[in-house]
Design a protein around this motif. Structure first.
Motif, short mmCIF file in Angstrom:
data_model
loop_
_atom_site.label_atom_id
_atom_site.label_comp_id
_atom_site.label_asym_id
_atom_site.label_seq_id
_atom_site.Cartn_x
_atom_site.Cartn_y
_atom_site.Cartn_z
N MET A 181 0.87 -1.09 -0.01
CA MET A 181 -0.01 -0.08 -0.04
C MET A 181 0.82 1.16 -0.03
SD MET A 181 -3.51 -1.13 2.29
CE MET A 181 -4.28 0.57 1.72
N ASP A 182 2.05 1.02 0.10
CA ASP A 182 3.10 2.10 -0.12
C ASP A 182 3.57 2.73 -1.45
OD1 ASP A 182 3.22 2.63 2.67
OD2 ASP A 182 4.91 1.08 2.85
N SER A 183 2.88 1.73 -2.28
CA SER A 183 3.29 1.85 -3.99
C SER A 183 2.12 2.72 -4.67
CB SER A 183 3.61 0.56 -4.51
OG SER A 183 3.35 0.44 -5.68
N ALA A 184 2.63 3.54 -5.39
CA ALA A 184 1.60 4.25 -6.19
C ALA A 184 0.99 3.43 -7.34
CB ALA A 184 2.34 5.54 -6.82
N GLU B 102 15.00 22.10 -7.08
CA GLU B 102 14.89 21.25 -5.81
C GLU B 102 13.42 21.84 -5.06
OE1 GLU B 102 17.05 21.28 -1.42
OE2 GLU B 102 18.31 21.72 -3.19
N GLN B 103 13.31 23.02 -5.00
CA GLN B 103 11.77 23.26 -4.42
C GLN B 103 10.77 22.66 -5.20
OE1 GLN B 103 11.44 27.57 -3.30
NE2 GLN B 103 13.69 27.59 -4.18
N LEU B 104 10.85 22.59 -6.64
CA LEU B 104 9.72 22.12 -7.22
C LEU B 104 9.75 20.64 -7.08
CD1 LEU B 104 9.73 24.29 -10.55
CD2 LEU B 104 7.97 24.31 -8.88
N GLY B 105 10.84 19.94 -7.13
CA GLY B 105 10.96 18.53 -7.07
C GLY B 105 10.27 18.13 -5.50
N THR B 106 10.70 18.98 -4.35
CA THR B 106 10.02 18.62 -3.20
C THR B 106 8.70 18.72 -3.30
OG1 THR B 106 12.34 19.35 -2.14
CG2 THR B 106 10.19 19.19 -0.63
N ARG B 107 8.04 19.87 -3.63
CA ARG B 107 6.68 19.84 -3.75
C ARG B 107 5.97 18.82 -4.37
NH1 ARG B 107 5.69 26.37 -3.85
NH2 ARG B 107 7.09 26.99 -2.06
N ALA B 108 6.71 18.46 -5.68
CA ALA B 108 5.94 17.43 -6.53
C ALA B 108 6.08 16.19 -5.69
CB ALA B 108 6.86 17.18 -7.91
N GLN B 109 7.11 15.83 -5.04
CA GLN B 109 6.97 14.47 -4.26
C GLN B 109 5.74 14.43 -3.14
OE1 GLN B 109 8.82 11.68 -4.29
NE2 GLN B 109 9.56 12.35 -6.29
N HIS B 110 5.65 15.60 -2.51
CA HIS B 110 4.40 15.63 -1.56
C HIS B 110 3.23 15.51 -2.34
CE1 HIS B 110 6.94 16.51 1.85
NE2 HIS B 110 7.77 17.41 1.21
N LEU B 111 3.06 16.28 -3.47
CA LEU B 111 2.07 15.93 -4.30
C LEU B 111 1.65 14.62 -4.55
CD1 LEU B 111 -0.75 17.37 -5.46
CD2 LEU B 111 0.70 18.06 -7.44
N ALA B 112 2.45 13.98 -5.14
CA ALA B 112 2.44 12.62 -5.49
C ALA B 112 2.11 11.87 -4.21
CB ALA B 112 3.82 12.07 -6.20
N GLN B 113 2.51 11.82 -3.28
CA GLN B 113 2.38 11.04 -2.18
C GLN B 113 0.78 11.47 -1.74
OE1 GLN B 113 4.06 8.72 -0.30
NE2 GLN B 113 2.19 8.43 0.29
N SER B 114 0.33 12.66 -1.73
CA SER B 114 -0.89 13.02 -1.30
C SER B 114 -2.02 12.16 -2.40
CB SER B 114 -1.29 14.62 -1.33
OG SER B 114 -1.15 15.11 -2.71
#
Length: 161
Positions: free
Chosen positions: A13-16, A77-89
């Motif tokens: 369940m941790d997998s997209a 780096e800022q965009l990448g961090t935000r994108a990772q958080h968005l993908a997780q959400s």
């Protein structure tokens, strides 16, 4: 978004991939109805992503131009961090949605609430299709893979000529 637990051969369940695959696989039980729900959900998520992406780009460019530190690596780096958080959400949102599809379309029903559900039925044209085989079922089995026109009844052959 990455997870080392996200293997096709190992459910997680941790997998997209698994989150979207569960919904995709379940859609095959009633593609027309379930795919409509999936498309509506994905369109809502895609709109939110587009809006957030535009807001991020504007915010990051404004803050970097005001601070004088607008290096491309810091912006990325800022965009990448935000994108990772968005993908997780999105993954976190998709799991309950996939399970909700199972609740709504399970047991041969479409369940709208605790007091109202409709039966899911195969369309008559499909049940009557000789390609499907229900109408030509014999004691030794159906003849799957034989196109309708190869063993068409005489009245159909006349209509086709």
């Amino acid at each position: 978004f990455r997870s080392r637990l996200g293997l096709m051969s190992h459910f997680s369940m941790d997998s997209a991939w698994w989150a979207f695959n569960v919904a995709n696989q379940y859609a095959s039980t009633n593609f027309r109805a379930i795919n409509a729900d999936i498309r509506a959900k994905s369109e809502t998520i895609e709109r939110r992503i587009d809006e957030q992406k535009l807001a991020w780009e504007t915010s990051i460019l404004n803050s970097n131009s005001n601070s004088g530190s607008s290096t491309s690596s810091s912006i990325m780096e800022q965009l990448g961090t935000r994108a990772q958080h968005l993908a997780q959400s999105v993954v976190d949102e998709w799991w309950p949605f996939a399970f909700q599809l199972m609740a709504k379309y399970g047991q041969g029903l479409v369940v709208y609430n605790e007091t109202y559900a409709e039966r899911q039925e195969y369309p008559a044209w499909w049940l009557d299709s000789r390609d499907v085989g229900f109408s030509t079922w014999q004691p030794n089995g159906p003849y799957h893979g034989v196109p309708d026109d190869e063993e068409a009844p005489e009245e159909v052959e006349i209509a086709l000529s």
